[in-house]
Design a protein around this motif. Sequence first.
Motif, PDB file in Angstrom:
ATOM      1  N   GLU A   1       0.865 -46.043  34.604  1.00  0.00           N
ATOM      2  CA  GLU A   1       1.287 -45.869  36.483  1.00  0.00           C
ATOM      3  C   GLU A   1       0.745 -45.348  37.615  1.00  0.00           C
ATOM      4  OE1 GLU A   1       3.808 -48.063  37.284  1.00  0.00           O
ATOM      5  OE2 GLU A   1       3.680 -49.299  35.715  1.00  0.00           O
ATOM      6  N   ASP A   2      -0.445 -44.394  36.560  1.00  0.00           N
ATOM      7  CA  ASP A   2      -1.149 -43.282  36.885  1.00  0.00           C
ATOM      8  C   ASP A   2      -2.053 -44.133  38.636  1.00  0.00           C
ATOM      9  OD1 ASP A   2      -0.231 -41.251  35.767  1.00  0.00           O
ATOM     10  OD2 ASP A   2      -1.600 -40.889  34.876  1.00  0.00           O
ATOM     11  N   ASP A   3      -2.762 -43.519  39.701  1.00  0.00           N
ATOM     12  CA  ASP A   3      -3.700 -44.396  40.577  1.00  0.00           C
ATOM     13  C   ASP A   3      -5.072 -43.624  40.490  1.00  0.00           C
ATOM     14  OD1 ASP A   3      -4.019 -41.601  41.305  1.00  0.00           O
ATOM     15  OD2 ASP A   3      -3.524 -41.736  43.460  1.00  0.00           O
ATOM     16  N   THR A   4      -5.668 -43.430  38.930  1.00  0.00           N
ATOM     17  CA  THR A   4      -6.991 -43.091  38.685  1.00  0.00           C
ATOM     18  C   THR A   4      -6.958 -43.995  37.272  1.00  0.00           C
ATOM     19  OG1 THR A   4      -6.386 -40.732  37.130  1.00  0.00           O
ATOM     20  CG2 THR A   4      -6.703 -41.017  39.698  1.00  0.00           C
ATOM     21  N   TYR A   5      -8.360 -43.798  36.878  1.00  0.00           N
ATOM     22  CA  TYR A   5      -8.613 -44.467  35.453  1.00  0.00           C
ATOM     23  C   TYR A   5      -8.912 -43.419  34.828  1.00  0.00           C
ATOM     24  CZ  TYR A   5      -8.662 -49.588  36.633  1.00  0.00           C
ATOM     25  OH  TYR A   5      -8.205 -50.907  36.790  1.00  0.00           O
ATOM     26  N   ARG A   6      -8.263 -43.020  33.346  1.00  0.00           N
ATOM     27  CA  ARG A   6      -8.427 -41.493  32.504  1.00  0.00           C
ATOM     28  C   ARG A   6      -9.429 -42.092  31.300  1.00  0.00           C
ATOM     29  NH1 ARG A   6      -4.553 -37.206  29.815  1.00  0.00           N
ATOM     30  NH2 ARG A   6      -4.092 -38.843  28.619  1.00  0.00           N
ATOM     31  N   ILE A   7     -10.656 -41.556  30.929  1.00  0.00           N
ATOM     32  CA  ILE A   7     -11.068 -42.145  29.616  1.00  0.00           C
ATOM     33  C   ILE A   7     -11.416 -40.526  28.195  1.00  0.00           C
ATOM     34  CG2 ILE A   7     -12.083 -43.823  30.777  1.00  0.00           C
ATOM     35  CD1 ILE A   7     -14.796 -42.235  31.299  1.00  0.00           C
ATOM     36  N   ALA A   8     -11.696 -40.482  27.949  1.00  0.00           N
ATOM     37  CA  ALA A   8     -12.024 -39.449  26.946  1.00  0.00           C
ATOM     38  C   ALA A   8     -13.569 -39.870  25.812  1.00  0.00           C
ATOM     39  CB  ALA A   8     -11.288 -39.172  26.087  1.00  0.00           C
ATOM     40  N   VAL A   9     -14.576 -38.924  26.301  1.00  0.00           N
ATOM     41  CA  VAL A   9     -15.259 -39.691  25.602  1.00  0.00           C
ATOM     42  C   VAL A   9     -16.081 -38.196  24.555  1.00  0.00           C
ATOM     43  CG1 VAL A   9     -18.212 -39.554  26.457  1.00  0.00           C
ATOM     44  CG2 VAL A   9     -16.368 -40.211  28.033  1.00  0.00           C
ATOM     45  N   ARG A  10     -16.163 -38.380  23.456  1.00  0.00           N
ATOM     46  CA  ARG A  10     -17.185 -37.595  22.375  1.00  0.00           C
ATOM     47  C   ARG A  10     -18.578 -37.849  22.072  1.00  0.00           C
ATOM     48  NH1 ARG A  10     -14.559 -34.657  18.048  1.00  0.00           N
ATOM     49  NH2 ARG A  10     -12.635 -35.748  18.236  1.00  0.00           N
ATOM     50  N   ALA A  11     -18.980 -36.548  22.440  1.00  0.00           N
ATOM     51  CA  ALA A  11     -21.075 -36.592  22.574  1.00  0.00           C
ATOM     52  C   ALA A  11     -20.912 -37.459  20.723  1.00  0.00           C
ATOM     53  CB  ALA A  11     -21.421 -35.473  22.512  1.00  0.00           C
ATOM     54  N   VAL A  12     -21.662 -38.727  20.893  1.00  0.00           N
ATOM     55  CA  VAL A  12     -21.763 -39.454  19.239  1.00  0.00           C
ATOM     56  C   VAL A  12     -23.714 -39.988  19.975  1.00  0.00           C
ATOM     57  CG1 VAL A  12     -19.870 -38.924  18.447  1.00  0.00           C
ATOM     58  CG2 VAL A  12     -20.903 -41.308  20.063  1.00  0.00           C
ATOM     59  N   GLY A  13     -24.063 -39.641  20.750  1.00  0.00           N
ATOM     60  CA  GLY A  13     -25.139 -39.823  21.300  1.00  0.00           C
ATOM     61  C   GLY A  13     -26.279 -40.671  22.640  1.00  0.00           C
ATOM     62  N   ALA A  14     -26.885 -41.132  23.044  1.00  0.00           N
ATOM     63  CA  ALA A  14     -27.483 -40.979  24.611  1.00  0.00           C
ATOM     64  C   ALA A  14     -26.535 -40.969  25.055  1.00  0.00           C
ATOM     65  CB  ALA A  14     -29.217 -41.887  24.621  1.00  0.00           C
ATOM     66  N   GLY A  15     -25.147 -42.713  25.041  1.00  0.00           N
ATOM     67  CA  GLY A  15     -24.881 -42.944  25.879  1.00  0.00           C
ATOM     68  C   GLY A  15     -23.647 -42.167  26.627  1.00  0.00           C
ATOM     69  N   SER A  16     -23.297 -41.475  25.394  1.00  0.00           N
ATOM     70  CA  SER A  16     -21.815 -40.884  26.087  1.00  0.00           C
ATOM     71  C   SER A  16     -22.202 -38.992  26.084  1.00  0.00           C
ATOM     72  CB  SER A  16     -20.696 -40.020  24.046  1.00  0.00           C
ATOM     73  OG  SER A  16     -21.747 -39.746  22.996  1.00  0.00           O
ATOM     74  N   ARG A  17     -23.692 -38.855  25.964  1.00  0.00           N
ATOM     75  CA  ARG A  17     -23.806 -37.771  25.995  1.00  0.00           C
ATOM     76  C   ARG A  17     -24.287 -38.203  28.129  1.00  0.00           C
ATOM     77  NH1 ARG A  17     -26.556 -36.622  21.470  1.00  0.00           N
ATOM     78  NH2 ARG A  17     -28.774 -38.227  22.221  1.00  0.00           N
ATOM     79  N   GLU A  18     -24.456 -38.611  28.265  1.00  0.00           N
ATOM     80  CA  GLU A  18     -24.876 -38.736  29.877  1.00  0.00           C
ATOM     81  C   GLU A  18     -23.291 -39.413  30.921  1.00  0.00           C
ATOM     82  OE1 GLU A  18     -27.163 -42.889  32.731  1.00  0.00           O
ATOM     83  OE2 GLU A  18     -27.462 -42.406  30.144  1.00  0.00           O
ATOM     84  N   VAL A  19     -22.544 -39.974  29.801  1.00  0.00           N
ATOM     85  CA  VAL A  19     -21.243 -39.798  30.789  1.00  0.00           C
ATOM     86  C   VAL A  19     -20.663 -38.323  31.333  1.00  0.00           C
ATOM     87  CG1 VAL A  19     -18.696 -40.515  30.483  1.00  0.00           C
ATOM     88  CG2 VAL A  19     -20.133 -41.776  29.729  1.00  0.00           C
ATOM     89  N   GLN A  20     -20.761 -37.383  29.475  1.00  0.00           N
ATOM     90  CA  GLN A  20     -20.257 -36.796  29.495  1.00  0.00           C
ATOM     91  C   GLN A  20     -21.499 -35.568  30.560  1.00  0.00           C
ATOM     92  OE1 GLN A  20     -19.449 -33.938  25.738  1.00  0.00           O
ATOM     93  NE2 GLN A  20     -18.646 -35.761  25.271  1.00  0.00           N
ATOM     94  N   ALA A  21     -22.322 -36.014  31.407  1.00  0.00           N
ATOM     95  CA  ALA A  21     -23.083 -35.407  32.105  1.00  0.00           C
ATOM     96  C   ALA A  21     -22.347 -35.560  33.343  1.00  0.00           C
ATOM     97  CB  ALA A  21     -23.792 -35.482  32.088  1.00  0.00           C
ATOM     98  N   LEU A  22     -20.894 -36.381  33.142  1.00  0.00           N
ATOM     99  CA  LEU A  22     -21.143 -36.413  34.725  1.00  0.00           C
ATOM    100  C   LEU A  22     -19.997 -35.394  35.477  1.00  0.00           C
ATOM    101  CD1 LEU A  22     -19.778 -40.588  34.723  1.00  0.00           C
ATOM    102  CD2 LEU A  22     -22.156 -39.875  35.725  1.00  0.00           C
ATOM    103  N   GLY A  23     -20.292 -35.572  36.714  1.00  0.00           N
ATOM    104  CA  GLY A  23     -18.923 -34.018  37.475  1.00  0.00           C
ATOM    105  C   GLY A  23     -18.749 -35.224  38.458  1.00  0.00           C
ATOM    106  N   VAL A  24     -17.257 -33.885  38.938  1.00  0.00           N
ATOM    107  CA  VAL A  24     -16.517 -34.563  39.875  1.00  0.00           C
ATOM    108  C   VAL A  24     -17.586 -34.942  41.382  1.00  0.00           C
ATOM    109  CG1 VAL A  24     -14.724 -33.061  41.455  1.00  0.00           C
ATOM    110  CG2 VAL A  24     -14.776 -32.807  38.873  1.00  0.00           C
TER     111      VAL A  24
END
Length: 298
Positions: free
Chosen positions: A84-107
């Motif tokens: 029902e939220d107006d945003t999508y939420r994800i949770a990312v554990r650092a396990v490789g290059a892709g996840s580290r790139e996602v974790q580096a994203l900022g507001v």
Amino acid sequence: MLRGLTRFGTLYDAAVLRIGGRARPGTARDALWLTVVGREEVADGVVSLRLGGPALPAWQPGCHVDLHLPSGLRRQYSLCGDPEDDTYRIAVRAVGAGSREVQALGVGDRIQVRGPRNAFPFAGIGPVVFVAGGIGITPILPMVHAAARAGLDWRLVYCGRSTTAMPFLDELPIGRVDIRIGRGGPLLTDADPNGAVYCCGPASMLAQVREEFSSRWLHFERFSPPPIVGGRPFTVELRRSGVSLHVPADRSALDVIRDFRPSVAYSCRQGFCGTCDVGGVRICVDRPTGDRLVVEEL
């Protein structure tokens, strides 16, 4: 036998649709450009991102989205917020290059997203036991809340190496939750044999659950493909690329294809399996009946 399986599939699809779900994995062709509107560390090594944008497509428990990263990598993450939220939420554990790139994203950063799609739909039928291991809580959490809202008979077994490494402990409904550090002892001591079990976690957890609960109402997503037992070598043909690759007996087509094309999407370590489906061929697990596996779209 086939008639019975077909009838079961029809009943399951109908149950999924009753709670607003999509019975078969959807394929969203249109890309969305979404903005990171929130960022939070929710456990050791785990970062939660909220993605916002106009007119986000609806989703239901079990859905995931594809993130197309600036580096060219593509990664898939379960939606773990409230439909029902107006945003999508994800949770990312650092396990490789892709996840580290996602974790580096900022507001304020923008990211290309496709989806949502659902390869792990929740039918909303009880009694039900949910089993999650670590980051495997991400697809399970919306299911738990849906079960609680619907008044189902439900229980959650949530395992992790420590409480500080387990995301969203503070968001779990009160009661009916069994938090375990490590995974000693049975997981499904009181599971109703006529009920359902939804599990997301490492291969060892799934193996234990399958030993304890043998039923067509067992639904799961893996952290990794099942081990290859009694394999034999074959050739995988990538029609679009015009390339044939040798796959040895102890490796999967996904392993070999990623040596050739590292950008091929997979999410075996993110908490679910199935996102490496290419034109109907699931390249992490599919093996040919003969000596050649053909992938038309690679």
